[in-house]
Design a protein around this motif. Sequence first.
Motif, PDB file in Angstrom:
ATOM      1  N   ALA A 124       0.819  -1.217   0.000  1.00  0.00           N
ATOM      2  CA  ALA A 124       0.000   0.000   0.000  1.00  0.00           C
ATOM      3  C   ALA A 124       0.848   1.260   0.000  1.00  0.00           C
ATOM      4  CB  ALA A 124      -0.943   0.003   1.206  1.00  0.00           C
ATOM      5  N   GLY A 125       2.124   1.157   0.334  1.00  0.00           N
ATOM      6  CA  GLY A 125       2.996   2.327   0.395  1.00  0.00           C
ATOM      7  C   GLY A 125       3.081   2.940   1.785  1.00  0.00           C
ATOM      8  N   LYS A 126       2.742   2.161   2.806  1.00  0.00           N
ATOM      9  CA  LYS A 126       2.733   2.702   4.180  1.00  0.00           C
ATOM     10  C   LYS A 126       4.106   3.237   4.582  1.00  0.00           C
ATOM     11  CE  LYS A 126       1.504  -1.167   6.141  1.00  0.00           C
ATOM     12  NZ  LYS A 126       1.505  -1.999   4.918  1.00  0.00           N
ATOM     13  N   THR A 127       5.137   2.428   4.404  1.00  0.00           N
ATOM     14  CA  THR A 127       6.464   2.831   4.857  1.00  0.00           C
ATOM     15  C   THR A 127       6.978   4.034   4.079  1.00  0.00           C
ATOM     16  OG1 THR A 127       6.984   0.561   5.529  1.00  0.00           O
ATOM     17  CG2 THR A 127       8.834   2.048   5.190  1.00  0.00           C
ATOM     18  N   VAL A 223      -6.155   4.694   7.153  1.00  0.00           N
ATOM     19  CA  VAL A 223      -5.997   3.511   6.297  1.00  0.00           C
ATOM     20  C   VAL A 223      -5.564   3.944   4.906  1.00  0.00           C
ATOM     21  CG1 VAL A 223      -7.122   1.468   5.335  1.00  0.00           C
ATOM     22  CG2 VAL A 223      -7.795   2.320   7.603  1.00  0.00           C
ATOM     23  N   LEU A 224      -4.483   3.338   4.401  1.00  0.00           N
ATOM     24  CA  LEU A 224      -4.084   3.470   2.999  1.00  0.00           C
ATOM     25  C   LEU A 224      -4.575   2.240   2.260  1.00  0.00           C
ATOM     26  CD1 LEU A 224      -0.377   4.775   2.831  1.00  0.00           C
ATOM     27  CD2 LEU A 224      -2.497   6.051   2.477  1.00  0.00           C
ATOM     28  N   ILE A 230      -2.454  -2.205  -7.954  1.00  0.00           N
ATOM     29  CA  ILE A 230      -1.344  -1.368  -7.476  1.00  0.00           C
ATOM     30  C   ILE A 230      -0.523  -2.115  -6.430  1.00  0.00           C
ATOM     31  CG2 ILE A 230      -0.736   0.784  -6.355  1.00  0.00           C
ATOM     32  CD1 ILE A 230      -1.856   1.125  -9.165  1.00  0.00           C
ATOM     33  N   VAL A 231      -1.181  -2.758  -5.483  1.00  0.00           N
ATOM     34  CA  VAL A 231      -0.424  -3.441  -4.431  1.00  0.00           C
ATOM     35  C   VAL A 231       0.309  -4.651  -4.996  1.00  0.00           C
ATOM     36  CG1 VAL A 231      -1.917  -2.598  -2.586  1.00  0.00           C
ATOM     37  CG2 VAL A 231      -2.445  -4.774  -3.687  1.00  0.00           C
ATOM     38  N   LEU A 232      -0.260  -5.318  -5.996  1.00  0.00           N
ATOM     39  CA  LEU A 232       0.456  -6.430  -6.625  1.00  0.00           C
ATOM     40  C   LEU A 232       1.718  -5.928  -7.326  1.00  0.00           C
ATOM     41  CD1 LEU A 232      -2.522  -8.488  -8.117  1.00  0.00           C
ATOM     42  CD2 LEU A 232      -0.967  -9.209  -6.290  1.00  0.00           C
ATOM     43  N   GLU A 233       1.599  -4.791  -8.005  1.00  0.00           N
ATOM     44  CA  GLU A 233       2.757  -4.224  -8.709  1.00  0.00           C
ATOM     45  C   GLU A 233       3.845  -3.800  -7.725  1.00  0.00           C
ATOM     46  OE1 GLU A 233       3.662  -0.181 -11.303  1.00  0.00           O
ATOM     47  OE2 GLU A 233       1.661  -1.100 -11.396  1.00  0.00           O
ATOM     48  N   ARG A 234       3.452  -3.166  -6.627  1.00  0.00           N
ATOM     49  CA  ARG A 234       4.450  -2.715  -5.643  1.00  0.00           C
ATOM     50  C   ARG A 234       5.057  -3.900  -4.898  1.00  0.00           C
ATOM     51  NH1 ARG A 234       0.776   2.228  -3.158  1.00  0.00           N
ATOM     52  NH2 ARG A 234       1.025   3.670  -4.917  1.00  0.00           N
ATOM     53  N   ARG A 251      -5.310 -11.927  -0.801  1.00  0.00           N
ATOM     54  CA  ARG A 251      -6.098 -12.292   0.377  1.00  0.00           C
ATOM     55  C   ARG A 251      -6.084 -11.173   1.418  1.00  0.00           C
ATOM     56  NH1 ARG A 251      -5.449 -14.636   5.309  1.00  0.00           N
ATOM     57  NH2 ARG A 251      -3.171 -14.655   5.090  1.00  0.00           N
ATOM     58  N   ILE A 252      -4.886 -10.605   1.662  1.00  0.00           N
ATOM     59  CA  ILE A 252      -4.778  -9.519   2.629  1.00  0.00           C
ATOM     60  C   ILE A 252      -5.562  -8.297   2.156  1.00  0.00           C
ATOM     61  CG2 ILE A 252      -3.170  -7.883   3.685  1.00  0.00           C
ATOM     62  CD1 ILE A 252      -1.069 -10.104   3.691  1.00  0.00           C
ATOM     63  N   HIS A 253      -5.449  -7.993   0.876  1.00  0.00           N
ATOM     64  CA  HIS A 253      -6.145  -6.830   0.339  1.00  0.00           C
ATOM     65  C   HIS A 253      -7.653  -6.988   0.482  1.00  0.00           C
ATOM     66  CE1 HIS A 253      -7.834  -4.103  -2.755  1.00  0.00           C
ATOM     67  NE2 HIS A 253      -6.768  -3.355  -2.487  1.00  0.00           N
TER      68      HIS A 253
END
Length: 295
Positions: A124-127, A223-224, A230-234, A251-253
């Motif tokens: 998600a880009g959290k960090t 929440v991000l 997008i999350v698969l690509e990152r 599954r997490i998403h």
Amino acid sequence: MQDAVGAPLPPPHQPGHGPAAGWSSAGHHPGHPGPAPAPGFAGAPVPPGVPPAPAPQHVHAQPPHQGAPQHVHHAPVPPTPDTTGHVQLPSGAPVPVPAPSPAAEAPDPAATTLAVLLIGPAGAGKTSVAKYWADHRRVPTAHISLDDVREWVRSGFADPQSGWNDNSEAQYRLARRTCGFAARNFLANGISCILDDAVFPDRPVVGLGGWKRHVGPGLMPVVLLPGLEIVLERNAERSGNRRLSDEEVARIHGRMAGWYGSGLPIIDNSQLDVPTTARVLDDVLARSIASPPQW
């Protein structure tokens, strides 16, 4: 030769002789002459053919009282200041809910000491957002990543990817508690904190309750949640323990979608770069300060 204050240096001590003439000694008694002066000094006989040595220069000082030892009084030396000091650090306490600003305008989160929890799935880009947000604040701010703290354990690291069990849960709980202690200590000393973790809405063991317990009710969760593509690509750009399988990411998403309808602020950063996401985060936090979410 003269020393730094202009007084002549004493002659070398000779075996079997006392101090050289011309130098007062506290051990001499009045009426008893001292030993013969050493050759080459004033008052000593000079052998034939040897030119007499120049008389030494003496500093005129008040002679001591007869029969009393001579005492030298020195000015007191002030103590050397400790250049490091000893800074008293307030101990951490549960973080209270931030009070809304009495001013009519919206509060400025960039100049407010805050505790923020950034939630989202892997990728998600959290960090990245948390680091950028912390780097560009006008007040001191720390970034605390739960994944980083979990990986402090080297030998015996219980990787959740290998299966969620008692060992991995215990290490997760320990890391979360450590992050909470760190956040409370930073905040008690005027340093804001942003923490990031993949908190699930449907799993109490890794839910928000532990974060509220360890940090305090003033913790502000955001929440991000970008799109699955997008999350698969990152996630594909990650390596080591941070990279998950596509099935695990999906599954997490899917489980993170449970945050919709929870009352927590959600940012869809699918089409936002990191600086823009950080600005949106500030807008969300300003609204949360004015009206804290119930969680």
